[in-house]
Motif scaffolding. Structure first.
Motif, short mmCIF file in Angstrom:
data_model
loop_
_atom_site.label_atom_id
_atom_site.label_comp_id
_atom_site.label_asym_id
_atom_site.label_seq_id
_atom_site.Cartn_x
_atom_site.Cartn_y
_atom_site.Cartn_z
N SER A 190 -15.82 -10.86 -1.18
CA SER A 190 -14.39 -11.12 -1.22
C SER A 190 -13.77 -10.77 0.12
CB SER A 190 -13.75 -10.27 -2.32
OG SER A 190 -12.35 -10.42 -2.29
N SER A 191 -13.11 -11.74 0.73
CA SER A 191 -12.45 -11.49 2.00
C SER A 191 -10.97 -11.20 1.80
CB SER A 191 -12.62 -12.69 2.92
OG SER A 191 -12.06 -13.85 2.33
N SER A 192 -10.46 -11.44 0.59
CA SER A 192 -9.03 -11.26 0.33
C SER A 192 -8.67 -9.81 0.02
CB SER A 192 -8.60 -12.14 -0.84
OG SER A 192 -9.17 -11.65 -2.04
N GLY A 193 -9.64 -8.97 -0.23
CA GLY A 193 -9.37 -7.60 -0.63
C GLY A 193 -9.33 -7.42 -2.14
N PHE A 194 -9.12 -8.53 -2.86
CA PHE A 194 -9.14 -8.46 -4.32
C PHE A 194 -10.59 -8.46 -4.77
CE2 PHE A 194 -9.04 -10.26 -8.60
CZ PHE A 194 -8.04 -9.51 -9.18
N PRO A 195 -10.99 -7.50 -5.61
CA PRO A 195 -12.41 -7.39 -6.01
C PRO A 195 -12.83 -8.46 -7.01
CG PRO A 195 -11.13 -5.71 -7.10
CD PRO A 195 -10.18 -6.44 -6.18
N VAL A 196 -12.80 -9.70 -6.57
CA VAL A 196 -13.10 -10.81 -7.47
C VAL A 196 -14.53 -10.73 -7.98
CG1 VAL A 196 -13.77 -12.45 -5.66
CG2 VAL A 196 -12.85 -13.29 -7.81
N HIS A 197 -15.46 -10.25 -7.15
CA HIS A 197 -16.85 -10.17 -7.63
C HIS A 197 -16.98 -9.18 -8.78
CE1 HIS A 197 -16.51 -7.15 -4.42
NE2 HIS A 197 -17.47 -6.50 -5.04
N THR A 198 -16.30 -8.07 -8.70
CA THR A 198 -16.35 -7.10 -9.79
C THR A 198 -15.68 -7.67 -11.04
OG1 THR A 198 -16.34 -5.26 -8.23
CG2 THR A 198 -15.74 -4.75 -10.50
N LEU A 199 -14.56 -8.34 -10.85
CA LEU A 199 -13.89 -8.96 -11.98
C LEU A 199 -14.81 -9.95 -12.68
CD1 LEU A 199 -11.35 -9.45 -13.69
CD2 LEU A 199 -10.65 -11.13 -11.97
N LEU A 200 -15.46 -10.80 -11.89
CA LEU A 200 -16.37 -11.80 -12.46
C LEU A 200 -17.58 -11.15 -13.13
CD1 LEU A 200 -16.23 -14.54 -9.68
CD2 LEU A 200 -15.06 -14.53 -11.91
N ASN B 279 -17.63 -8.17 -14.52
CA ASN B 279 -17.16 -7.57 -15.76
C ASN B 279 -16.90 -8.61 -16.84
OD1 ASN B 279 -17.34 -4.93 -14.88
ND2 ASN B 279 -15.25 -4.88 -14.13
N VAL B 280 -16.35 -9.74 -16.45
CA VAL B 280 -16.11 -10.80 -17.43
C VAL B 280 -17.44 -11.34 -17.95
CG1 VAL B 280 -15.19 -13.14 -17.72
CG2 VAL B 280 -13.84 -11.41 -16.53
N ALA B 281 -18.39 -11.57 -17.05
CA ALA B 281 -19.71 -12.07 -17.46
C ALA B 281 -20.42 -11.07 -18.36
CB ALA B 281 -20.56 -12.37 -16.23
N GLY B 282 -20.34 -9.79 -18.03
CA GLY B 282 -20.96 -8.76 -18.85
C GLY B 282 -20.34 -8.67 -20.22
N SER B 283 -19.03 -8.81 -20.29
CA SER B 283 -18.34 -8.78 -21.58
C SER B 283 -18.78 -9.95 -22.45
CB SER B 283 -16.82 -8.85 -21.38
OG SER B 283 -16.37 -7.71 -20.68
N PHE B 284 -18.87 -11.12 -21.83
CA PHE B 284 -19.33 -12.30 -22.56
C PHE B 284 -20.76 -12.09 -23.04
CE2 PHE B 284 -21.62 -16.33 -22.56
CZ PHE B 284 -20.86 -17.06 -23.47
N ALA B 285 -21.64 -11.61 -22.15
CA ALA B 285 -23.05 -11.44 -22.49
C ALA B 285 -23.23 -10.45 -23.63
CB ALA B 285 -23.84 -10.99 -21.26
N LEU B 286 -22.53 -9.32 -23.59
CA LEU B 286 -22.69 -8.32 -24.64
C LEU B 286 -22.22 -8.86 -25.99
CD1 LEU B 286 -23.48 -5.51 -25.62
CD2 LEU B 286 -21.19 -4.74 -24.99
N ALA B 287 -21.08 -9.55 -25.97
CA ALA B 287 -20.57 -10.11 -27.23
C ALA B 287 -21.52 -11.17 -27.77
CB ALA B 287 -19.17 -10.69 -27.02
N LEU B 288 -22.06 -12.00 -26.89
CA LEU B 288 -23.01 -13.02 -27.31
C LEU B 288 -24.27 -12.40 -27.91
CD1 LEU B 288 -23.98 -15.99 -27.41
CD2 LEU B 288 -24.86 -15.65 -25.09
N ILE B 289 -24.82 -11.41 -27.23
CA ILE B 289 -26.03 -10.75 -27.71
C ILE B 289 -25.76 -10.03 -29.03
CG2 ILE B 289 -27.70 -8.91 -27.20
CD1 ILE B 289 -27.21 -9.72 -24.16
N ALA B 290 -24.64 -9.33 -29.11
CA ALA B 290 -24.30 -8.63 -30.36
C ALA B 290 -24.14 -9.63 -31.51
CB ALA B 290 -23.02 -7.81 -30.18
N GLY B 291 -23.54 -10.77 -31.22
CA GLY B 291 -23.40 -11.80 -32.24
C GLY B 291 -24.74 -12.33 -32.70
N LEU B 292 -25.67 -12.52 -31.76
CA LEU B 292 -27.01 -12.98 -32.12
C LEU B 292 -27.75 -11.95 -32.96
CD1 LEU B 292 -28.09 -14.61 -28.73
CD2 LEU B 292 -27.32 -15.78 -30.82
N VAL B 293 -27.53 -10.67 -32.64
CA VAL B 293 -28.15 -9.59 -33.43
C VAL B 293 -27.57 -9.59 -34.84
CG1 VAL B 293 -28.33 -7.08 -33.66
CG2 VAL B 293 -28.74 -8.16 -31.44
#
Length: 122
Positions: free
Chosen positions: A27-37, A39-53
């Motif tokens: 990120s060159s803008s100073g906004f931590p877009v990589h961390t945001l992305l 965290n969003v991807a991790g949230s999606f993955a955990l919910a998906l995996i929990a749903g499959l379980v």
């Protein structure tokens, strides 16, 4: 002991993936877009995996631990926070969910501030 090994392997993979994802999206803008992305991807993955379980599509408990606790936990603990908040909402515990979200953000930011200040003092 095998459960611990499964969590450890998943955590290793998740941590390495987080590192690589951070490198891939600087990120060159100073906004931590990589961390945001991440965290969003991790949230999606955990919910998906929990749903499959929950649906029985992932029935091996050790694989579930590797994916949920290890991989998602190593990739981001924000996924756990998001999933727990969503679960509280799903149970009709809106006040508790809002309090949990607000306290988590406020206390974690405060802790990060305190850690930064302590590091500066040392």
């Amino acid at each position: 002991m095998l459960d611990c090994l499964a969590v450890g392997v998943g955590g290793f993979v998740g941590s390495v993936l987080r590192y690589l994802a951070g490198l891939a999206a600087p990120s060159s803008s100073g906004f931590p877009v990589h961390t945001l992305l991440i965290n969003v991807a991790g949230s999606f993955a955990l919910a998906l995996i929990a749903g499959l379980v929950l649906q029985g599509l992932v029935s091996n408990e050790r694989l579930s631990l590797l994916l949920r606790v290890g991989l998602c936990g190593g990739f981001t603990t924000f996924s756990t926070f998001s999933f727990e908040t969503m679960s509280l909402m799903g149970e009709g515990q809106m006040l508790m969910a809002c309090a949990y979200a607000a306290l988590s953000v406020a206390l974690c930011v405060a802790a990060a501030f305190a850690g930064t200040m302590l590091a500066r003092m040392l």
